[in-house]
Design a protein around this motif. Structure first.
Motif, PDB file in Angstrom:
ATOM      1  N   LEU A 180       0.842  -1.208   0.000  1.00 54.99           N
ATOM      2  CA  LEU A 180       0.000   0.000   0.000  1.00 54.99           C
ATOM      3  C   LEU A 180       0.869   1.247   0.000  1.00 54.99           C
ATOM      4  O   LEU A 180       0.628   2.198  -0.746  1.00 54.99           O
ATOM      5  N   LYS A 181       1.920   1.250   0.831  1.00 56.42           N
ATOM      6  CA  LYS A 181       2.841   2.406   0.863  1.00 56.42           C
ATOM      7  C   LYS A 181       3.435   2.603  -0.528  1.00 56.42           C
ATOM      8  O   LYS A 181       3.493   3.720  -1.042  1.00 56.42           O
ATOM      9  N   TYR A 182       3.854   1.487  -1.139  1.00 55.21           N
ATOM     10  CA  TYR A 182       4.536   1.569  -2.438  1.00 55.21           C
ATOM     11  C   TYR A 182       3.644   2.206  -3.497  1.00 55.21           C
ATOM     12  O   TYR A 182       4.027   3.203  -4.115  1.00 55.21           O
ATOM     13  N   VAL A 183       2.463   1.636  -3.717  1.00 55.80           N
ATOM     14  CA  VAL A 183       1.622   2.135  -4.819  1.00 55.80           C
ATOM     15  C   VAL A 183       0.965   3.485  -4.502  1.00 55.80           C
ATOM     16  O   VAL A 183       0.600   4.245  -5.397  1.00 55.80           O
ATOM     17  N   ARG A 192      -6.436   3.491  -5.732  1.00 54.46           N
ATOM     18  CA  ARG A 192      -7.739   3.668  -5.091  1.00 54.46           C
ATOM     19  C   ARG A 192      -8.119   2.399  -4.348  1.00 54.46           C
ATOM     20  O   ARG A 192      -7.921   1.295  -4.856  1.00 54.46           O
ATOM     21  N   TYR A 193      -8.654   2.567  -3.118  1.00 52.41           N
ATOM     22  CA  TYR A 193      -9.027   1.451  -2.259  1.00 52.41           C
ATOM     23  C   TYR A 193     -10.526   1.165  -2.380  1.00 52.41           C
ATOM     24  O   TYR A 193     -11.344   2.075  -2.273  1.00 52.41           O
ATOM     25  N   LYS A 209      -6.810  -0.851  -6.279  1.00 58.99           N
ATOM     26  CA  LYS A 209      -6.659  -0.748  -7.734  1.00 58.99           C
ATOM     27  C   LYS A 209      -5.643   0.342  -8.020  1.00 58.99           C
ATOM     28  O   LYS A 209      -5.802   1.471  -7.544  1.00 58.99           O
ATOM     29  N   SER A 210      -4.584  -0.018  -8.760  1.00 58.41           N
ATOM     30  CA  SER A 210      -3.500   0.944  -9.037  1.00 58.41           C
ATOM     31  C   SER A 210      -3.226   0.978 -10.534  1.00 58.41           C
ATOM     32  O   SER A 210      -2.932  -0.059 -11.134  1.00 58.41           O
ATOM     33  N   VAL A 211      -3.345   2.165 -11.126  1.00 51.99           N
ATOM     34  CA  VAL A 211      -3.087   2.332 -12.562  1.00 51.99           C
ATOM     35  C   VAL A 211      -1.654   2.804 -12.727  1.00 51.99           C
ATOM     36  O   VAL A 211      -1.251   3.809 -12.109  1.00 51.99           O
ATOM     37  N   PHE A 212      -0.869   2.098 -13.530  1.00 55.72           N
ATOM     38  CA  PHE A 212       0.512   2.481 -13.813  1.00 55.72           C
ATOM     39  C   PHE A 212       0.499   3.622 -14.830  1.00 55.72           C
ATOM     40  O   PHE A 212      -0.107   3.486 -15.902  1.00 55.72           O
TER      41      PHE A 212
END
Ligand SMILES: Oc1cc(-c2ccc(F)cc2)cc2nccnc12
Ligand SMILES: [Mg+2]
Length: 214
Positions: A180-183, A192-193, A209-212
């Motif tokens: 979580l810290k990383y993204v 977004r959680y 959900k993490s969009v690169f």
């Protein structure tokens, strides 16, 4: 000592689901794990969030880290357009053997490539082994201490492109604080959680959900 939990889940599918019907396979596993014995499938509640993200992304290439019995593999593969592939990686050969049978029972074996082995070793081979340029969608659902190293590996291997979507299970329970810290801190990700509950329980869990952004 009798059947393993994955073997009991397979039996419940063979008994209660209809061959070639992914929805009935999903329902049979959810019913068994809610009423007979808990198992670490993403489950029906978080599964609806998974479905909505997969439908939104409509990936041409998808990767799942952590197959277990193939429940989320079936959930994802049933939503993929014709001609697209889901590659799923599983470290445990006993889990992989059951997952293959559950994926086949759902009739989705032609959309899924299940590879046995450690994700850290397999990810660098994706391009050469499966002709993958990059993944549109990645579902992280394996061991929590592999979420950060495997995400970094995907970046380093050039397997993420602008807009690639990572969806991570269990970010609250059992919890992946480092991930979580990383993204959430890295400007290359828009995160977004999605608050939900641990499969088949009232305990909080959720998907990140993490969009690169490239
Ligand atoms: O969805 C999950 C739940 C749990 C889990 C186990 C025991 C508990 F008490 C709570 C949660 C472990 C998992 N490992 C790998 C992939 N997914 C998992
Ligand atoms: Mg999980």
């Amino acid at each position: 000592t009798g059947l393993s939990r994955p073997q009991r889940i397979l039996k419940a599918v063979q008994k209660n689901a209809t061959k070639g019907n992914p929805e009935s396979v999903i329902a049979a596993i959810d019913h068994y794990c809610r009423h007979s014995e808990w198992a670490m499938n993403v489950g029906d509640e978080k599964g609806l969030i998974l479905d909505s993200v997969v439908t939104e992304v409509n990936p041409s290439t998808a990767l799942e880290l952590g197959t277990y019995c193939g429940y989320s593999t079936v959930r994802i593969a049933r939503l993929l357009s014709p001609g697209t592939k889901l590659i799923t990686l599983e470290f445990n050969p006993d889990y992989a053997a059951i997952a293959r049978q559950i994926i086949a029972y759902a009739g989705l074996q032609d959309k899924v490539i299940l590879v046995e082995g450690p994700s850290g070793d397999l990810i660098p081979k994706m391009k050469q082994q499966h002709g993958i340029k990059s993944f549109d969608f990645v579902f992280l659902d394996h061991w929590k201490d592999r979420y950060v190293p495997d995400t970094k590996l995907l970046e380093e291997c050039g397997l993420l492109r602008k807009g690639s979507v990572l969806l991570a299970d269990n970010v609250i329970c059992p919890g992946t604080p480092e991930y979580l810290k990383y993204v959430r801190n890295d400007p290359r990700y828009e995160s977004r959680y999605f608050k939900s509950n641990l499969e088949y329980t009232k305990v909080e869990d959720g998907l990140e959900k993490s969009v690169f952004l490239g």
